[in-house]
Design a protein around this motif. Structure first.
Motif, mmCIF file in Angstrom:
data_model
loop_
_atom_site.group_PDB
_atom_site.id
_atom_site.type_symbol
_atom_site.label_atom_id
_atom_site.label_comp_id
_atom_site.label_asym_id
_atom_site.label_seq_id
_atom_site.Cartn_x
_atom_site.Cartn_y
_atom_site.Cartn_z
ATOM 1 N N ARG A 25 4.808 -0.881 51.308
ATOM 2 C CA ARG A 25 3.505 -1.179 51.925
ATOM 3 C C ARG A 25 2.661 -2.067 51.009
ATOM 4 N N ASP A 26 2.794 -1.861 49.696
ATOM 5 C CA ASP A 26 2.074 -2.711 48.742
ATOM 6 C C ASP A 26 2.655 -4.128 48.706
ATOM 7 N N ALA A 27 3.945 -4.266 49.014
ATOM 8 C CA ALA A 27 4.632 -5.559 48.923
ATOM 9 C C ALA A 27 4.446 -6.428 50.163
ATOM 10 N N GLY A 28 4.039 -5.842 51.277
ATOM 11 C CA GLY A 28 3.881 -6.641 52.487
ATOM 12 C C GLY A 28 3.816 -5.780 53.727
ATOM 13 N N GLU A 29 3.865 -6.449 54.872
ATOM 14 C CA GLU A 29 3.802 -5.741 56.140
ATOM 15 C C GLU A 29 5.219 -5.530 56.656
ATOM 16 N N PHE A 30 5.620 -4.269 56.734
ATOM 17 C CA PHE A 30 6.961 -3.909 57.183
ATOM 18 C C PHE A 30 6.869 -2.744 58.162
ATOM 19 N N GLU A 31 7.836 -2.684 59.062
ATOM 20 C CA GLU A 31 8.012 -1.508 59.900
ATOM 21 C C GLU A 31 9.048 -0.660 59.168
ATOM 22 N N ILE A 32 8.637 0.518 58.700
ATOM 23 C CA ILE A 32 9.481 1.316 57.812
ATOM 24 C C ILE A 32 9.890 2.624 58.485
ATOM 25 N N HIS A 33 11.193 2.927 58.397
ATOM 26 C CA HIS A 33 11.733 4.202 58.871
ATOM 27 C C HIS A 33 12.505 4.815 57.714
ATOM 28 N N VAL A 34 12.295 6.099 57.476
ATOM 29 C CA VAL A 34 13.005 6.792 56.402
ATOM 30 C C VAL A 34 14.053 7.712 57.014
ATOM 31 N N ILE A 35 15.261 7.621 56.478
ATOM 32 C CA ILE A 35 16.334 8.534 56.857
ATOM 33 C C ILE A 35 16.599 9.408 55.635
ATOM 34 N N GLY A 36 16.393 10.708 55.801
ATOM 35 C CA GLY A 36 16.482 11.621 54.679
ATOM 36 C C GLY A 36 17.814 12.340 54.541
ATOM 37 N N THR A 37 18.763 12.009 55.385
ATOM 38 C CA THR A 37 20.069 12.656 55.288
ATOM 39 C C THR A 37 21.154 11.632 55.576
ATOM 40 N N ARG A 38 22.291 11.802 54.902
ATOM 41 C CA ARG A 38 23.399 10.864 55.133
ATOM 42 C C ARG A 38 24.245 11.288 56.327
ATOM 43 N N THR A 39 23.992 12.478 56.869
ATOM 44 C CA THR A 39 24.737 12.944 58.034
ATOM 45 C C THR A 39 24.408 12.060 59.226
ATOM 46 N N GLY A 40 25.427 11.472 59.840
ATOM 47 C CA GLY A 40 25.221 10.604 60.995
ATOM 48 C C GLY A 40 24.460 9.341 60.667
ATOM 49 N N LEU A 41 24.609 8.865 59.435
ATOM 50 C CA LEU A 41 23.843 7.702 58.976
ATOM 51 C C LEU A 41 24.087 6.471 59.845
#
Length: 194
Positions: A25-41
């Protein structure tokens, strides 16, 4: 890619994920999604169809790197991988799996934007190279088929190579097709008749 980059962050540790999101967010405007598990990545990434995948790993193994790289779709989008440490050969394995940027010593906020830019540029360069290679292979295959068809016309009609090509070209124009298509049809028909 759209004006606002869509980024999927793969990070299992919640605090590290928040740090990455804040840095983005500090680096620019991005649409960000976080995936917290590698299951079904792979499924999760495919569902979001991001422009870029950013993977943060504390202690990677070769199998984990390859699994994460392949699940993130490195032939479809740039993948930047940040690792805290890297054993011998791990960077090679990541690059061979298609990772666009492989950064050792973890993710540092000040380096994030330039590394993402480099990963995107490198991905686009390799994508152009893959496209050019595929087009070159296709042209070479077409050339081989045209040469075979010319040989068949030369033998059947008793004409020179230039005359055989002219006959193929005229047939292509009459049928509103490419010479390679007419040549392929001739080679296929001859194969059926022999």
């Amino acid at each position: 890619m759209s004006n606002v980059l869509s980024i999927v962050v793969v990070e299992e540790d919640r605090d590290r994920a928040l740090t990455i999101v804040d840095s983005l967010r500090d680096a620019g405007e991005f649409e960000i999604h976080v995936i917290g598990t590698r299951t079904g990545l792979a499924r999760q990434i495919k569902a979001r169809e991001p422009d870029v995948v950013l993977i943060d790993i504390t202690n990677p193994s070769r199998d984990m790197l390859e699994e994460l790289a392949l699940a993130s779709g490195p032939m479809e989008r740039p993948v930047a991988m940040f690792v805290d440490r890297s054993d011998d050969g791990l960077s090679d394995a990541a690059i061979e799996a298609g990772v666009s940027a492989y950064v050792v010593d973890g993710l540092q906020p000040a380096r994030l934007k330039p590394i993402l830019d480099a990963a995107i540029t490198r991905f686009r360069m390799f994508q152009r190279m893959r496209t050019e290679l595929a087009e070159t292979k296709r042209a070479l295959e077409e050339r081989k088929v045209i040469d075979r068809a010319k040989g068949m016309v030369m033998k059947a009609r008793g004409v020179s190579e230039d005359e055989a090509y002219a006959i193929l070209r005229k047939a292509a124009m009459d049928q509103n097709k490419r010479v390679a298509e007419v040549a392929a049809a001739l080679v296929t028909a001859a194969g059926l008749l022999s």
